[in-house]
Design a protein around this motif. Structure first.
Motif, mmCIF file in Angstrom:
data_model
loop_
_atom_site.group_PDB
_atom_site.id
_atom_site.type_symbol
_atom_site.label_atom_id
_atom_site.label_comp_id
_atom_site.label_asym_id
_atom_site.label_seq_id
_atom_site.Cartn_x
_atom_site.Cartn_y
_atom_site.Cartn_z
ATOM 1 N N ASP A 3 0.938 -1.010 -0.143
ATOM 2 C CA ASP A 3 -0.062 0.179 0.353
ATOM 3 C C ASP A 3 0.989 0.939 -0.482
ATOM 4 N N ILE A 4 1.802 1.364 0.675
ATOM 5 C CA ILE A 4 3.007 1.850 0.864
ATOM 6 C C ILE A 4 3.604 1.906 -0.311
ATOM 7 N N MET A 5 4.780 2.289 -1.313
ATOM 8 C CA MET A 5 5.636 2.431 -1.474
ATOM 9 C C MET A 5 6.315 4.080 -2.182
ATOM 10 N N SER A 6 7.538 4.110 -2.107
ATOM 11 C CA SER A 6 8.141 5.516 -1.441
ATOM 12 C C SER A 6 8.995 5.372 -3.303
ATOM 13 N N PHE A 7 9.073 3.720 -4.174
ATOM 14 C CA PHE A 7 9.912 3.561 -5.464
ATOM 15 C C PHE A 7 9.136 3.493 -6.287
ATOM 16 N N ALA A 10 7.976 4.407 -12.358
ATOM 17 C CA ALA A 10 8.788 5.355 -13.699
ATOM 18 C C ALA A 10 10.334 5.046 -12.708
ATOM 19 N N GLU A 11 10.498 5.134 -11.548
ATOM 20 C CA GLU A 11 12.187 5.001 -10.780
ATOM 21 C C GLU A 11 12.214 3.712 -10.656
ATOM 22 N N MET A 12 11.627 2.458 -10.639
ATOM 23 C CA MET A 12 12.014 1.156 -11.522
ATOM 24 C C MET A 12 12.622 0.932 -12.632
ATOM 25 N N LEU A 13 11.652 1.090 -13.488
ATOM 26 C CA LEU A 13 11.988 1.467 -15.316
ATOM 27 C C LEU A 13 13.411 1.860 -15.137
ATOM 28 N N ALA A 14 13.997 2.992 -14.859
ATOM 29 C CA ALA A 14 15.048 4.094 -15.049
ATOM 30 C C ALA A 14 15.659 2.555 -14.268
ATOM 31 N N ASP A 29 25.292 -10.595 -23.100
ATOM 32 C CA ASP A 29 23.774 -10.868 -22.977
ATOM 33 C C ASP A 29 23.274 -11.225 -22.314
ATOM 34 N N HIS A 30 22.255 -10.399 -22.141
ATOM 35 C CA HIS A 30 21.036 -10.677 -21.310
ATOM 36 C C HIS A 30 19.419 -10.161 -21.928
ATOM 37 N N SER A 31 18.419 -10.547 -21.557
ATOM 38 C CA SER A 31 17.216 -10.606 -21.315
ATOM 39 C C SER A 31 16.010 -9.941 -20.034
ATOM 40 N N PRO A 32 15.593 -9.402 -19.998
ATOM 41 C CA PRO A 32 14.475 -9.204 -18.694
ATOM 42 C C PRO A 32 13.560 -10.674 -18.871
ATOM 43 N N THR A 33 12.909 -10.758 -17.509
ATOM 44 C CA THR A 33 12.163 -11.944 -17.572
ATOM 45 C C THR A 33 11.283 -11.596 -16.354
ATOM 46 N N ILE A 34 10.554 -12.462 -15.737
ATOM 47 C CA ILE A 34 9.820 -12.249 -14.181
ATOM 48 C C ILE A 34 9.755 -13.629 -13.785
ATOM 49 N N TYR A 35 10.183 -13.900 -12.770
ATOM 50 C CA TYR A 35 9.755 -15.164 -11.866
ATOM 51 C C TYR A 35 9.481 -14.686 -10.650
ATOM 52 N N ARG A 36 9.094 -13.571 -10.046
ATOM 53 C CA ARG A 36 8.679 -13.080 -8.589
ATOM 54 C C ARG A 36 7.313 -12.255 -9.097
ATOM 55 N N ASP A 37 6.593 -11.949 -7.875
ATOM 56 C CA ASP A 37 5.321 -11.177 -7.840
ATOM 57 C C ASP A 37 6.371 -9.710 -7.862
ATOM 58 N N ASP A 38 6.820 -9.518 -7.145
ATOM 59 C CA ASP A 38 7.154 -8.319 -7.000
ATOM 60 C C ASP A 38 8.677 -7.608 -7.142
ATOM 61 N N ALA A 39 9.303 -8.516 -8.763
ATOM 62 C CA ALA A 39 10.740 -8.059 -9.155
ATOM 63 C C ALA A 39 10.250 -7.867 -10.897
ATOM 64 N N ILE A 40 11.284 -6.735 -11.164
ATOM 65 C CA ILE A 40 11.313 -8.049 -12.685
ATOM 66 C C ILE A 40 12.638 -7.827 -12.542
ATOM 67 N N SER A 41 12.839 -9.277 -13.565
ATOM 68 C CA SER A 41 14.556 -9.333 -13.094
ATOM 69 C C SER A 41 15.107 -9.735 -14.875
ATOM 70 N N ILE A 42 16.619 -9.973 -15.198
ATOM 71 C CA ILE A 42 17.275 -9.325 -15.959
ATOM 72 C C ILE A 42 17.938 -10.484 -15.645
ATOM 73 N N VAL A 43 17.894 -11.671 -16.494
ATOM 74 C CA VAL A 43 19.358 -13.011 -16.539
ATOM 75 C C VAL A 43 19.912 -12.275 -17.656
ATOM 76 N N ASP A 58 9.925 -1.699 -4.535
ATOM 77 C CA ASP A 58 10.619 -1.333 -3.359
ATOM 78 C C ASP A 58 12.177 -0.643 -3.558
ATOM 79 N N GLY A 59 12.568 -1.396 -4.779
ATOM 80 C CA GLY A 59 13.923 -0.198 -4.800
ATOM 81 C C GLY A 59 14.988 -0.724 -5.085
ATOM 82 N N SER A 60 15.039 -2.021 -4.380
ATOM 83 C CA SER A 60 15.671 -3.175 -4.205
ATOM 84 C C SER A 60 16.336 -3.650 -5.012
ATOM 85 N N VAL A 61 17.553 -3.975 -4.617
ATOM 86 C CA VAL A 61 18.422 -5.268 -6.186
ATOM 87 C C VAL A 61 18.778 -6.545 -5.709
#
Length: 90
Positions: A3-7, A10-14, A29-43, A58-61
């Motif tokens: 409910d409370i997001m400080s990130f 647009a900041e996440m995409l940046a 070599d890399h590609s984006p993917t989704i493994y988790r509900d709370d993150a966008i991943s890059i392999v 939440d902005g963490s990596v």
């Protein structure tokens, strides 16, 4: 999502774009993917390794490195497959 997001989205995409640009600039070599509900991943696949990079809402990596083990021959391949099969059946 929280409910409370400080990130912001647009900041996440940046952040994702910045990481992808750094990988591209390094020739990794890399590609984006989704493994988790709370993150966008890059392999990413540098030689002999696999990197999983998760940019969280939440902005963490989160960053994991998997290094290869050089094996030789078909016998080692079949032994590795058998080990995983046994573990999965347990």
């Amino acid at each position: 999502m929280n409910d409370i997001m400080s990130f912001s989205a647009a900041e996440m995409l940046a952040k994702i774009w910045s990481i992808q640009q750094a990988l591209e600039d390094a020739g990794i070599d890399h590609s984006p993917t989704i493994y988790r509900d709370d993150a966008i991943s890059i392999v990413a696949n540098p030689p002999g390794e696999k990197w999983e990079i998760d940019v969280c809402e939440d902005g963490s990596v989160d960053f994991e490195v998997f290094k290869s083990t050089s094996m030789q021959g078909e016998a080692e391949l079949h032994a590795a497959i058998a080990t995983v099969k046994t573990e999965n059946e347990a």
